[in-house]
Structure formats: C-alpha cells, structure tokens
Design an enzyme around this catalytic site. Sequence first.
Site, mmCIF file in Angstrom:
data_model
loop_
_atom_site.group_PDB
_atom_site.id
_atom_site.type_symbol
_atom_site.label_atom_id
_atom_site.label_comp_id
_atom_site.label_asym_id
_atom_site.label_seq_id
_atom_site.Cartn_x
_atom_site.Cartn_y
_atom_site.Cartn_z
ATOM 1 C CG MET A 101 -0.493 7.661 6.376
ATOM 2 S SD MET A 101 0.406 9.277 5.668
ATOM 3 C CE MET A 101 1.106 9.680 7.198
ATOM 4 N N GLY A 155 0.723 -1.342 0.132
ATOM 5 C CA GLY A 155 0.170 -0.024 0.047
ATOM 6 C C GLY A 155 0.727 1.297 0.004
ATOM 7 C CB CYS A 156 -0.200 4.782 0.609
ATOM 8 S SG CYS A 156 -1.933 4.743 -0.413
ATOM 9 C CG ASN A 157 2.763 1.241 4.343
ATOM 10 O OD1 ASN A 157 1.338 0.970 4.272
ATOM 11 N ND2 ASN A 157 3.619 0.280 4.539
ATOM 12 C CB ALA A 158 4.725 -0.110 -0.025
#
Length: 376
Positions: free
Chosen positions: A363, A160-163
């Site tokens: 996050m 996801g966006c934290n990756a």
Amino acid sequence: MTSVLQVDDPAVRGDRLPPESVLAGALPRIAGVGTAVPTFSYTQEELLGIFRIADPKIRSVFRSSAIDRRYLTLPPNGPDGNPRMESQGELIAKHKRQGIDLGGRALQECLKNADQTLADVRYLCCVSSTGLLTPGFSALLIRELGLPVGTSRLDVVGMGCNAGLNALTAVASWASAHPGQLALMVCVEACSAAYVFDGTMRTSVVNSLFGDGAAAAAIIADPDPREAVQGPTVLRFASCIIPDAVDAMRYDWDDEAGKFSFFLDRDIPYVVGAHAETVLADLLADTGLRRSDIAHWVIHSGGKKVIDSMMVNLGITRHDVRHTSGVLRDYGNLSSGSFLFSYARLLEEGVARPGEYGVLMTMGPGSTIETALIRW
C-alpha cells in the site's frame, strides 16, 4: 480492478483456478529473491542521540514505532560535530550512489538464489521512490554489472511503497509473453536520501520510520512444466485506489529547506485498512477460494498502525504477519521493497508447501492497495 495473466490454455481461462500441472507451463514463477542493506545500522535510541532530539513528543514517536533498528546512510557531520543538512543535490547523489550499490548487490544475490547468471537476464525493471534520475537505475545497473546490452528495461519511479507490486505486474506479464527468459525486478530505496531534519512533527514521523534497502525478484515462465523452476506461481493481481485519500501520502517541495519533503497523513493506516477487504475480495473473485484458504500473508511493513489495521480488517493473526512485523522491527519501512524482505523470510522459514496459496499486499501513495495471488 483485477488482472489475470493471459495464457492460451483453455483450462487457465476458466472461472476456477486450474491444477498446478496446467499452470506450471503457462504462468510465471518467482524463481528467487535477494536483498541488500547499507553497512551501518542504528537503534532508535542511537538516532535520538545522534540528532540530539529533545522534544518529548518526537522522542515518543521514535520509541513507539515498533522498530528496533534501521540501516541508514546518515549525513556527514558539520563543524559543530552534529549531522549537517544535505542539499538536494547531495541527496540525489546519495540516492544514485546507494541505489547502484544496494540494487547491484540485491540483484546478484537474487540471481545466485535463482541459479541464474548475469548473462541470463533479458528484462530488468527497477523501482524507486526516493530520488529522480535520468537515465534511471535500469540503465545504470546494466552498465555497472555488465548485463547484456539487449536487456529490455523499465523504470517505475515515484509510485511509493505500493510500487513493488505495480512493477511485478509488468515483469510477470513480460515473463509470461517470453517463456523461458529471465526477467528481474529490483526495488531500490535509499530512504535516507529523502529526509528533511527540521524538528517538526511532520518530518519527524517520516524520519522515525523509513530505512534503506534494496530487494530483487527473479521471474521466469517455464515453457515445459516438467522443467519448472522452483517457487510459487503468480496467478493474478488486484488493485484499489482511494481517490479521496490521494493527498494522504505525498512529496512536497520545501522552499525553506530547499528540498523535497515527504508527508504522511496520520489517519492513512485506518484508511487503507478499511479498503483492504474490498481489494482482497476482487483478488479472490471467481477463483473458488475463500480467505481461509490463504496460508501465507506477505504484507508491506508500512508501520505498526498499518499492520494492526490490516490484521483487524482482514481478520488475520499476529502469526500471519510475523514476517511483516519482523521486517519492520529489524529494518523499518523499506518502501517498495519491504514485501520482498518479508517474502525472503517466509522462504527461509521453509513452511510453504505445494498447493498452498499466498497473498502479497502493498500500500502507498494514491492512496493505493496492490495485491497478488500466488500458489506454491
């Protein structure tokens, strides 16, 4: 949890961060970045018209998003002249096609900005959460661009966006273990390959937010401080997972639509915001730094509420998140690569000075907050 890149110099192993002259030959630097987006972009009003969205509640979601424009690859039109529903197979094909194009362009721009060539690449990490491919983008880009066949590779998928920061941890560690060798991270997110158009509020929130784009970063640890590349040093990382919110951001299989559908809990901005101070304290622990010592904030453009929540909980200003808000306005949420788009704008601004510190923060699903401390 905090991780510090391990080096041999005893000064670096101390409780306080050593002078830049010590770090320059031991720890990796961000030597350059590059970004890429699709050819076509759309305003929120244009998208409401293209998809003929009449529900006033859904129209309000689009209009209150703090997004002016997004780059997308929309579905082809059906016989009625309206965008038709794509099958999961078509979406996977779009993910692959767009990913190779966007990722390849971002990678080559990154190399140009870092004054490196394709032949210099020794490690490639590709990140994506908008589709599943085997082999992944790392192998596909090596073949497409003609990268050295000895290039070590890694694919980070589905985080996801934290990756982006999860991947940066791995890339920076590899660079630190291989001084003088070039490592690349490429975040490839064709978010329009993960859309479901069913008119529900759940999918409409997602459809109002995400955009397509790719971003790349070049990482090098210089063996000789006197020949250090330009760019900030990556000093340390800290993470925080929120187990009680593990289901707040997720992909579900939609039997009726025959494809995956992304879900965002409406309270997630406040949940991650409430934990931001904890992970920041871990990041700065034993460094002798205070929050006021951080000159530059590069935060994931997760959405208007996410940005507002971070400002409140971290005590930072609208000016501190100007690039984060600007990327959201001009591109939407670009998932794992969003923070690199903001970082690129900070570089273009030319305000960072030697000795200044910055915090990178992302996050996403888990729910997770990832951070990195950097110094120019």
